[in-house]
Design a protein around this motif. Sequence first.
Motif, PDB file in Angstrom:
ATOM      1  N   UNK A  79      35.364  -9.757  25.137  1.00 36.56           N
ATOM      2  CA  UNK A  79      34.214  -9.107  24.482  1.00 36.56           C
ATOM      3  C   UNK A  79      34.512  -8.476  23.123  1.00 36.56           C
ATOM      4  N   UNK A  80      35.718  -8.000  22.925  1.00 29.30           N
ATOM      5  CA  UNK A  80      36.036  -7.313  21.677  1.00 29.30           C
ATOM      6  C   UNK A  80      36.730  -8.218  20.650  1.00 29.30           C
ATOM      7  N   UNK A  81      36.762  -9.510  20.914  1.00 32.36           N
ATOM      8  CA  UNK A  81      37.498 -10.441  20.049  1.00 32.36           C
ATOM      9  C   UNK A  81      37.081 -10.346  18.584  1.00 32.36           C
ATOM     10  N   UNK A  82      35.798 -10.462  18.317  1.00 33.76           N
ATOM     11  CA  UNK A  82      35.341 -10.470  16.923  1.00 33.76           C
ATOM     12  C   UNK A  82      35.521  -9.104  16.268  1.00 33.76           C
ATOM     13  N   UNK A  83      35.437  -8.036  17.053  1.00 32.67           N
ATOM     14  CA  UNK A  83      35.654  -6.696  16.505  1.00 32.67           C
ATOM     15  C   UNK A  83      37.124  -6.501  16.143  1.00 32.67           C
ATOM     16  N   UNK A  84      38.016  -7.044  16.961  1.00 33.02           N
ATOM     17  CA  UNK A  84      39.442  -6.939  16.667  1.00 33.02           C
ATOM     18  C   UNK A  84      39.752  -7.626  15.339  1.00 33.02           C
ATOM     19  N   UNK A  85      39.171  -8.798  15.139  1.00 27.03           N
ATOM     20  CA  UNK A  85      39.366  -9.520  13.875  1.00 27.03           C
ATOM     21  C   UNK A  85      38.807  -8.717  12.710  1.00 27.03           C
ATOM     22  N   UNK A  86      37.571  -8.282  12.839  1.00 26.91           N
ATOM     23  CA  UNK A  86      36.916  -7.540  11.754  1.00 26.91           C
ATOM     24  C   UNK A  86      37.644  -6.249  11.420  1.00 26.91           C
ATOM     25  N   UNK A  87      38.054  -5.497  12.444  1.00 28.49           N
ATOM     26  CA  UNK A  87      38.747  -4.231  12.197  1.00 28.49           C
ATOM     27  C   UNK A  87      40.050  -4.444  11.441  1.00 28.49           C
ATOM     28  N   UNK A  88      40.778  -5.490  11.808  1.00 29.59           N
ATOM     29  CA  UNK A  88      42.044  -5.772  11.123  1.00 29.59           C
ATOM     30  C   UNK A  88      41.785  -6.142   9.664  1.00 29.59           C
ATOM     31  N   UNK A  89      40.797  -6.976   9.436  1.00 27.60           N
ATOM     32  CA  UNK A  89      40.453  -7.399   8.072  1.00 27.60           C
ATOM     33  C   UNK A  89      40.022  -6.193   7.230  1.00 27.60           C
ATOM     34  N   UNK A  90      39.159  -5.368   7.777  1.00 33.73           N
ATOM     35  CA  UNK A  90      38.653  -4.205   7.046  1.00 33.73           C
ATOM     36  C   UNK A  90      39.760  -3.192   6.743  1.00 33.73           C
ATOM     37  N   UNK A  91      40.760  -3.148   7.597  1.00 37.17           N
ATOM     38  CA  UNK A  91      41.869  -2.211   7.397  1.00 37.17           C
ATOM     39  C   UNK A  91      42.834  -2.690   6.323  1.00 37.17           C
ATOM     40  N   UNK A  92      43.104  -3.987   6.274  1.00 37.11           N
ATOM     41  CA  UNK A  92      44.167  -4.488   5.413  1.00 37.11           C
ATOM     42  C   UNK A  92      43.720  -5.150   4.111  1.00 37.11           C
ATOM     43  N   UNK A  93      42.563  -5.756   4.084  1.00 39.80           N
ATOM     44  CA  UNK A  93      42.116  -6.433   2.861  1.00 39.80           C
ATOM     45  C   UNK A  93      41.928  -5.480   1.682  1.00 39.80           C
ATOM     46  N   UNK A  94      41.420  -4.255   1.881  1.00 38.55           N
ATOM     47  CA  UNK A  94      41.299  -3.349   0.731  1.00 38.55           C
ATOM     48  C   UNK A  94      42.640  -3.073   0.045  1.00 38.55           C
ATOM     49  N   UNK A  95      43.733  -3.182   0.800  1.00 38.65           N
ATOM     50  CA  UNK A  95      45.064  -2.973   0.224  1.00 38.65           C
ATOM     51  C   UNK A  95      45.663  -4.269  -0.317  1.00 38.65           C
ATOM     52  N   UNK A  96      45.028  -5.398   0.008  1.00 38.34           N
ATOM     53  CA  UNK A  96      45.525  -6.702  -0.457  1.00 38.34           C
ATOM     54  C   UNK A  96      44.351  -7.615  -0.791  1.00 38.34           C
TER      55      UNK A  96
END
Length: 338
Positions: free
Chosen positions: A47-64
């Motif tokens: 159930x949380x698969x897409x949220x796990x992906x999104x949270x990781x992207x939102x956390x790291x992309x602003x720094x890269x």
Amino acid sequence: MIHSEISFKVRTMGSISCSSIIILGVLVFLGSAQAALQMNFYAKTCPKAEKIVLDFVKKHIPNAPSLVGPLLRMNFHDCFVRGCDASVLLNSTSTNQAEKSGVPNQTLRGFDFIDRIKSLLEAKCPGVVSCADIIALVGRDAVVTIGGPSWSVPTGRRDGLISNATETLTNIPAPTSNFSTLVSKFASKGLNLKDLVLLSGAHTIGNAHCNQSFAARLYNFSGTGGQDPSLDSEYAVALKAKCKTPLDNTTIFEMDPGSFRTFDLGYYKQVLKRRGLFTSDAALTTNSTTRSEIIQLAQGTLSNFYAEFAKSMEKMTKVGVKTGSSGEIRKNCAVLNS
């Protein structure tokens, strides 16, 4: 990247019949493959698969933020070879050179980014979420994170079992491609001229390496030893100032100078000024239909571009998908399950 699909002329009723059967067969295949994709495919299994992906992207992309272009490019390159099946992620072995080793993919980045997300998903839901779906979700989420367009990503893709470096050259459109080559390679994936113009719009973000992408336009266009006459002269001077030799394989140049980290209309405006970085960019202005599309986009609103780009991305990310019992769900995106 036409409101009308690419048409093919046939001379006889027999060839019309044969062509119709072939086209119908392709459409049936694509339709059946896409039918198994669905929104929230992992609602019950993870159930949380897409949220796990999104949270990781939102956390790291602003720094890269420079990773957004490569991650979107990875999505494109994956789908153009054997469909969207994560074959681009597989490592080469002692007996096989995988897609990663193919010339078009040698400058791809972001593999570790995908691997880290896969590790999180495996820890939460082992053997459930495919690497192919991760690529598709990350491409969309990374673009959204920098303020770009969003698009629907139905999931349910499975990972392919074959990855061959030689297939990258025959399937992925090169930056040196002329118009007919671009049309042919897009059409082979069920994508039309409008998709070609819109998906080329992804060049609004990211960078390109000198020698593999555009140096020939500066120093030896079509083997003439001179400069591409279709290239704006002032732009050529700026390019030569950074790419000082045709053998420069380290220097990078912005694909959309001035706004290469912003998903905007800058790319189309540059192309109309004869400042498209690649031969393939310039090629889009040599056809009346695609040139008209570019003019409409450049003069239109950002919201219209976003909406149209989303439609083409939704089409592309469904190309040749494997579903049901096809392929596998890799435990490690870089290696086939043993």
